[in-house]
Design a protein around this motif. Structure first.
Motif, PDB file in Angstrom:
ATOM      1  N   GLY A  49     -19.481   1.349   0.452  1.00 17.18           N
ATOM      2  CA  GLY A  49     -18.575   2.454   0.725  1.00 17.18           C
ATOM      3  C   GLY A  49     -17.294   2.413  -0.082  1.00 17.18           C
ATOM      4  N   HIS A  50     -16.358   3.219   0.376  1.00 18.69           N
ATOM      5  CA  HIS A  50     -15.039   3.372  -0.256  1.00 18.69           C
ATOM      6  C   HIS A  50     -14.009   3.317   0.865  1.00 18.69           C
ATOM      7  CE1 HIS A  50     -12.195   6.287  -2.665  1.00 18.69           C
ATOM      8  NE2 HIS A  50     -11.613   5.148  -2.374  1.00 18.69           N
ATOM      9  N   LEU A  51     -13.114   2.362   0.782  1.00 16.34           N
ATOM     10  CA  LEU A  51     -12.081   2.180   1.805  1.00 16.34           C
ATOM     11  C   LEU A  51     -10.720   2.373   1.166  1.00 16.34           C
ATOM     12  CD1 LEU A  51     -11.409   1.345   4.747  1.00 16.34           C
ATOM     13  CD2 LEU A  51     -11.359  -1.026   3.928  1.00 16.34           C
ATOM     14  N   ARG A  52      -9.920   3.247   1.764  1.00 15.40           N
ATOM     15  CA  ARG A  52      -8.539   3.449   1.309  1.00 15.40           C
ATOM     16  C   ARG A  52      -7.616   2.927   2.401  1.00 15.40           C
ATOM     17  NH1 ARG A  52      -7.421   9.036  -0.993  1.00 15.40           N
ATOM     18  NH2 ARG A  52      -8.289   8.011  -2.819  1.00 15.40           N
ATOM     19  N   VAL A  53      -6.663   2.083   2.012  1.00 15.56           N
ATOM     20  CA  VAL A  53      -5.704   1.492   2.945  1.00 15.56           C
ATOM     21  C   VAL A  53      -4.317   2.042   2.624  1.00 15.56           C
ATOM     22  CG1 VAL A  53      -4.760  -0.652   3.869  1.00 15.56           C
ATOM     23  CG2 VAL A  53      -7.119  -0.601   3.006  1.00 15.56           C
ATOM     24  N   HIS A  54      -3.582   2.440   3.670  1.00 16.75           N
ATOM     25  CA  HIS A  54      -2.240   3.015   3.529  1.00 16.75           C
ATOM     26  C   HIS A  54      -1.246   2.168   4.311  1.00 16.75           C
ATOM     27  CE1 HIS A  54      -3.966   7.001   2.378  1.00 16.75           C
ATOM     28  NE2 HIS A  54      -4.938   6.610   3.173  1.00 16.75           N
ATOM     29  N   THR A  55      -0.045   1.977   3.771  1.00 17.81           N
ATOM     30  CA  THR A  55       1.057   1.396   4.534  1.00 17.81           C
ATOM     31  C   THR A  55       2.010   2.533   4.907  1.00 17.81           C
ATOM     32  OG1 THR A  55       2.395   0.914   2.572  1.00 17.81           O
ATOM     33  CG2 THR A  55       0.896  -0.833   3.338  1.00 17.81           C
ATOM     34  N   LEU A  56       2.835   2.294   5.910  1.00 19.21           N
ATOM     35  CA  LEU A  56       3.769   3.336   6.356  1.00 19.21           C
ATOM     36  C   LEU A  56       4.803   3.688   5.294  1.00 19.21           C
ATOM     37  CD1 LEU A  56       4.415   2.474  10.110  1.00 19.21           C
ATOM     38  CD2 LEU A  56       2.871   4.175   9.139  1.00 19.21           C
ATOM     39  N   ASP A  57       5.069   2.762   4.358  1.00 16.81           N
ATOM     40  CA  ASP A  57       6.048   3.066   3.311  1.00 16.81           C
ATOM     41  C   ASP A  57       5.411   3.706   2.075  1.00 16.81           C
ATOM     42  OD1 ASP A  57       4.816   0.875   2.207  1.00 16.81           O
ATOM     43  OD2 ASP A  57       6.635  -0.305   1.946  1.00 16.81           O
ATOM     44  N   GLY A  58       4.150   4.125   2.197  1.00 14.31           N
ATOM     45  CA  GLY A  58       3.529   4.918   1.147  1.00 14.31           C
ATOM     46  C   GLY A  58       2.670   4.183   0.136  1.00 14.31           C
ATOM     47  N   ARG A  59       2.491   2.891   0.285  1.00 17.05           N
ATOM     48  CA  ARG A  59       1.611   2.175  -0.638  1.00 17.05           C
ATOM     49  C   ARG A  59       0.160   2.447  -0.275  1.00 17.05           C
ATOM     50  NH1 ARG A  59       4.722  -3.455  -0.384  1.00 17.05           N
ATOM     51  NH2 ARG A  59       5.512  -2.477   1.487  1.00 17.05           N
ATOM     52  N   VAL A  60      -0.675   2.517  -1.295  1.00 16.13           N
ATOM     53  CA  VAL A  60      -2.086   2.848  -1.099  1.00 16.13           C
ATOM     54  C   VAL A  60      -2.939   1.901  -1.927  1.00 16.13           C
ATOM     55  CG1 VAL A  60      -3.866   4.622  -1.416  1.00 16.13           C
ATOM     56  CG2 VAL A  60      -1.559   5.284  -0.701  1.00 16.13           C
ATOM     57  N   LEU A  61      -4.027   1.452  -1.314  1.00 11.50           N
ATOM     58  CA  LEU A  61      -5.001   0.608  -2.013  1.00 11.50           C
ATOM     59  C   LEU A  61      -6.371   1.237  -1.837  1.00 11.50           C
ATOM     60  CD1 LEU A  61      -5.803  -2.106  -3.422  1.00 11.50           C
ATOM     61  CD2 LEU A  61      -6.197  -2.983  -1.112  1.00 11.50           C
ATOM     62  N   ASP A  62      -7.074   1.433  -2.945  1.00  8.93           N
ATOM     63  CA  ASP A  62      -8.444   1.936  -2.906  1.00  8.93           C
ATOM     64  C   ASP A  62      -9.398   0.795  -3.210  1.00  8.93           C
ATOM     65  OD1 ASP A  62      -8.796   4.814  -2.391  1.00  8.93           O
ATOM     66  OD2 ASP A  62      -7.396   5.053  -4.053  1.00  8.93           O
ATOM     67  N   LEU A  63     -10.371   0.606  -2.327  1.00  9.70           N
ATOM     68  CA  LEU A  63     -11.392  -0.427  -2.511  1.00  9.70           C
ATOM     69  C   LEU A  63     -12.759   0.224  -2.632  1.00  9.70           C
ATOM     70  CD1 LEU A  63     -10.463  -3.083   0.187  1.00  9.70           C
ATOM     71  CD2 LEU A  63     -10.301  -3.346  -2.275  1.00  9.70           C
ATOM     72  N   GLN A  64     -13.532  -0.253  -3.583  1.00  9.56           N
ATOM     73  CA  GLN A  64     -14.915   0.168  -3.753  1.00  9.56           C
ATOM     74  C   GLN A  64     -15.812  -1.009  -3.391  1.00  9.56           C
ATOM     75  OE1 GLN A  64     -15.675   3.296  -4.583  1.00  9.56           O
ATOM     76  NE2 GLN A  64     -13.563   3.900  -4.982  1.00  9.56           N
ATOM     77  N   ALA A  65     -17.065  -0.731  -3.111  1.00  7.89           N
ATOM     78  CA  ALA A  65     -18.023  -1.780  -2.775  1.00  7.89           C
ATOM     79  C   ALA A  65     -17.993  -2.877  -3.838  1.00  7.89           C
ATOM     80  CB  ALA A  65     -19.425  -1.191  -2.667  1.00  7.89           C
ATOM     81  N   GLY A  66     -17.989  -4.145  -3.363  1.00  7.52           N
ATOM     82  CA  GLY A  66     -17.962  -5.292  -4.263  1.00  7.52           C
ATOM     83  C   GLY A  66     -16.574  -5.810  -4.563  1.00  7.52           C
ATOM     84  N   GLU A  67     -15.535  -5.144  -4.048  1.00 14.28           N
ATOM     85  CA  GLU A  67     -14.165  -5.591  -4.297  1.00 14.28           C
ATOM     86  C   GLU A  67     -13.624  -6.363  -3.095  1.00 14.28           C
ATOM     87  OE1 GLU A  67     -12.461  -2.368  -7.447  1.00 14.28           O
ATOM     88  OE2 GLU A  67     -12.210  -1.861  -5.329  1.00 14.28           O
TER      89      GLU A  67
END
Length: 143
Positions: free
Chosen positions: A86-104
């Protein structure tokens, strides 16, 4: 937007380190690959020192259906995950974003409010390893 780029650069650096890590093979065909080695979480902050007390390791398999969002939460303990699919996007309250793809891999933020969401057509399935203390919860939900 700057934080999305920063997150992708950090993941790219981690992936570069991942693929440059030596592979070891013996005559039985065993291969060992270091997936991540870092002193920092995905947002670039240094990981905290381990607390005193009885250590406890937990490993969770978390599957998030497409389109689902996790509630805002934080982890008071160090943890790292490997996204199986899948594809997982993580957000912090201060606006940082991390996108993860399978295998990461991801080394999660510690004591930072954040949430994740499963994007795309497939569920986001992540295995997360928590290194904490027996009397400390691994996750706290925001009220």
């Amino acid at each position: 937007m700057r934080y999305v780029i920063y997150g992708k650069i950090f993941v790219a650096v981690c992936m570069l380190q991942l693929f440059s890590a030596p592979l070891a093979a013996d005559s039985g065909g065993i291969q060992i690959r270091e997936l991540v080695r870092t002193e920092r979480s995905w947002d670039g902050n240094l990981l905290p020192a381990y607390p005193e007390g009885q250590p406890e390791i937990r490993v969770l398999s978390i599957v998030i259906a497409p389109g689902e969002k996790l509630p805002i939460h934080r982890h008071p303990v160090i943890n790292a995950g490997y996204l199986l699919s899948g594809h997982l996007r993580v957000h912090t309250l201060d606006g940082r974003v991390l996108d993860l793809q399978a295998g990461e891999t991801v080394v999660e933020v510690v004591d930072v409010w954040h949430w994740g969401e499963s994007l795309g057509e497939d569920p986001a399935h992540i295995i997360v390893f928590y290194a904490g203390r027996a009397d400390v919860p691994i996750t706290t939900l925001r009220e």
